[in-house]
Every structure is written in structure tokens, then in C-alpha cells.
Design a protein around this motif. Structure first.
Motif, short mmCIF file in Angstrom:
data_model
loop_
_atom_site.label_atom_id
_atom_site.label_comp_id
_atom_site.label_asym_id
_atom_site.label_seq_id
_atom_site.Cartn_x
_atom_site.Cartn_y
_atom_site.Cartn_z
N MET A 55 -3.98 -6.66 -12.40
CA MET A 55 -3.82 -5.48 -11.79
C MET A 55 -5.01 -4.58 -10.98
SD MET A 55 -3.21 -2.76 -13.49
CE MET A 55 -3.69 -0.71 -13.68
N GLU A 56 -6.00 -5.43 -10.39
CA GLU A 56 -6.62 -5.11 -9.14
C GLU A 56 -5.44 -5.59 -7.79
OE1 GLU A 56 -10.76 -6.55 -6.91
OE2 GLU A 56 -9.92 -6.80 -9.36
N TYR A 57 -4.81 -6.33 -7.71
CA TYR A 57 -4.42 -6.56 -7.21
C TYR A 57 -3.20 -6.34 -6.66
CZ TYR A 57 -2.06 -10.98 -7.69
OH TYR A 57 -1.49 -11.92 -8.69
N LEU A 58 -2.56 -6.00 -7.81
CA LEU A 58 -0.51 -4.93 -7.64
C LEU A 58 -0.76 -3.66 -8.31
CD1 LEU A 58 1.08 -8.21 -9.84
CD2 LEU A 58 1.69 -7.29 -7.69
N SER A 59 -2.35 -2.57 -8.03
CA SER A 59 -2.15 -1.61 -8.10
C SER A 59 -2.60 -1.24 -6.48
CB SER A 59 -3.41 -0.98 -9.21
OG SER A 59 -4.72 -1.94 -8.63
N ASP A 60 -2.28 -2.17 -5.80
CA ASP A 60 -3.03 -1.95 -4.36
C ASP A 60 -0.83 -1.35 -3.73
OD1 ASP A 60 -3.16 -1.78 -1.46
OD2 ASP A 60 -4.83 -3.18 -1.52
N GLU A 61 -1.72 -0.33 -3.44
CA GLU A 61 -0.38 -0.14 -2.78
C GLU A 61 0.51 -0.31 -1.30
OE1 GLU A 61 0.51 4.44 -1.53
OE2 GLU A 61 -0.15 4.83 -3.52
N GLU A 62 -0.70 -0.96 -0.64
CA GLU A 62 -0.42 -2.03 0.66
C GLU A 62 0.07 -3.51 -0.26
OE1 GLU A 62 -2.93 -2.60 4.09
OE2 GLU A 62 -4.00 -0.85 3.36
N VAL A 63 -0.28 -4.21 -0.92
CA VAL A 63 -0.03 -5.53 -1.75
C VAL A 63 1.43 -5.04 -2.13
CG1 VAL A 63 -0.75 -7.03 -3.55
CG2 VAL A 63 -2.49 -5.98 -2.00
N VAL A 64 1.85 -4.18 -2.73
CA VAL A 64 2.94 -4.65 -3.32
C VAL A 64 4.15 -3.00 -2.16
CG1 VAL A 64 2.26 -4.13 -5.86
CG2 VAL A 64 2.75 -1.94 -4.62
N GLN A 65 3.19 -2.74 -1.52
CA GLN A 65 4.12 -2.14 -0.81
C GLN A 65 5.69 -2.90 -0.02
OE1 GLN A 65 2.49 -1.72 3.05
NE2 GLN A 65 4.55 -0.74 4.08
N TYR A 66 6.12 -3.98 -0.49
CA TYR A 66 7.95 -4.24 -0.04
C TYR A 66 7.57 -5.52 -1.38
CZ TYR A 66 5.83 -3.38 4.75
OH TYR A 66 6.44 -2.24 5.61
N TYR A 67 7.22 -5.26 -2.19
CA TYR A 67 7.19 -6.45 -2.93
C TYR A 67 8.46 -5.92 -4.51
CZ TYR A 67 5.13 -9.07 -7.27
OH TYR A 67 4.49 -10.02 -8.31
N GLY A 68 9.11 -4.67 -4.43
CA GLY A 68 10.20 -4.61 -5.30
C GLY A 68 9.71 -3.34 -6.16
N LEU A 69 8.30 -3.50 -6.73
CA LEU A 69 7.96 -2.49 -7.39
C LEU A 69 7.16 -1.58 -7.64
CD1 LEU A 69 6.36 -5.83 -9.42
CD2 LEU A 69 8.26 -4.51 -10.43
N GLU A 70 6.45 0.00 -8.12
CA GLU A 70 5.60 0.17 -7.81
C GLU A 70 4.31 0.65 -7.96
OE1 GLU A 70 5.93 3.30 -7.31
OE2 GLU A 70 8.32 3.31 -6.59
N PRO A 71 3.10 0.48 -7.14
CA PRO A 71 2.52 0.42 -7.90
C PRO A 71 1.77 -0.05 -9.52
CG PRO A 71 1.78 1.45 -5.75
CD PRO A 71 3.20 1.75 -6.00
N PHE A 72 1.01 -0.76 -10.11
CA PHE A 72 1.20 -0.90 -11.52
C PHE A 72 -0.38 0.37 -11.45
CE2 PHE A 72 1.58 -5.81 -12.53
CZ PHE A 72 3.10 -5.83 -12.07
#
Length: 185
Positions: A27-44
Motif C-alpha cells: 500500500m505504501e509504494y503503490l499509493s505513490d503517484e510517481e511509482v504507479v504513473q506507468y503501472y496501469g493502475l490508479e494509486p491505491f
């Protein structure tokens, strides 16, 4: 694929199975907009988002269509990212690679070390002949990371995925077993 989840160890890392107890770390890193920017998901936004992601990791493992490792530093149990294979096509000896890392660990060679470990596992243990990756054109750091591992950009897949309300173009990258073996000599 094996029945027992493989644990991979490198000089600085342990790649292990992700459990429900890792939900807060994810949750900590996948809620970070920069981390998920190219992940294909909205931030958790909720812990349930992380638990759903973990359930997906277990599903692809059970169905033998993928494997996702939690990246931890040796001597520590906190998951700081994940990496693995998805869309395994066993009959074609092929899979896609995916990865993400907590922003605090960017630029330390951790992703490079983890990816090299799973590439070795994929080619040597899973007997893949081709490992491919799909990367959004603006994701330059990921392109450089794969090129450093010997991947070749094959072309642009236009409007290939629909994620987060957008049609995304994706570069197709690939690495063949013979190229990986040649680079590691």
C-alpha cells in the motif's frame, strides 16, 4: 512451473512470495503517484486495494500464468517492490516481465539486481526462450533499465492498452535466451 514458490537471493536482496501480511508495505509504494504513473493502475487508496493485488499475485501463481516476487533487502522482511513474470505462454517458452519499486529505493541498483535474478531464473529454470516487456514511451528510466539488461526495442504498439481512462501506446522490448547468455559471459 513448480509447485513450491521459489525464493531467489542476490548479493543484497531476497525475492520471496508476497503474503497478506505485506499489504501495508505494498500500500505504501503503490499509493505513490510517481511509482504507479506507468503501472496501469490508479494509486491505491485502501488496504483492500493492496489485498486485491496480493490476491492477483496468488491467482497467477496458482494458474501458472505468472509469478510475482516481493523484493526485500537481505536481513529485512519489508517488501520494497515487486517483480516477476506474467502472461506466461509455456507452449511458446515466453513470458512478460513486470516490476515496480518504492521511490525511496530508486537509483540504488536494486531494480537492476532483482531483474537480473528473475531473468536468470526465467531462462535457466523456467526454460524461456523469450522474455518481453511493454513500456510506455514516456517511461525513460524503465527503458534504460531494460536496455542495460540487453533488451531490444522491437517497435511501438499503438493504443495497445486501455488503462486509467486512456488508450496507451507501448513499446515492445524483448530479450532472447541466447542474448542473455552471451551478455553474462
Amino acid at each position: 512451473m513448480r509447485d513450491t514458490f521459489p525464493i531467489l537471493k542476490t548479493e543484497r536482496l531476497v525475492l520471496r512470495k508476497i503474503e497478506e501480511s505485506d499489504a501495508h508495505s505494498i500500500m505504501e509504494y503503490l499509493s505513490d503517484e510517481e511509482v504507479v504513473q506507468y503501472y496501469g493502475l490508479e494509486p491505491f487508496e485502501t488496504i483492500q486495494d493492496a489485498l486485491s493485488e496480493i490476491a492477483w499475485y496468488q491467482k497467477i501463481w496458482n494458474e501458472k500464468t505468472g509469478v510475482r516476487w516481493g523484493i526485500t533487502r537481505r536481513g529485512e522482511n519489508q517488501v520494497i517492490g515487486s517483480c516477476g513474470f506474467l502472461n506466461i505462454a509455456a507452449q511458446h517458452f515466453r513470458a512478460e516481465i513486470g516490476y515496480e519499486l518504492h521511490r525511496h529505493y530508486w537509483g540504488q541498483g536494486i531494480a537492476t539486481e532483482a531483474i537480473e535474478a528473475i531473468l536468470r531464473f526465467g531462462f535457466e529454470q523456467l526454460k524461456f526462450q523469450r522474455i518481453q516487456a511493454l513500456i510506455e514511451p514516456p517511461n525513460i528510466p524503465s527503458q534504460k533499465l531494460l536496455e542495460k539488461q540487453g533488451f531490444t526495442q522491437e517497435g511501438l504498439l499503438r493504443n495497445y492498452e486501455y488503462t486509467s481512462g486512456n488508450f496507451d501506446d507501448l513499446y515492445m522490448y524483448s530479450l532472447l535466451k541466447k542474448e542473455f547468455i552471451y551478455m553474462k559471459k
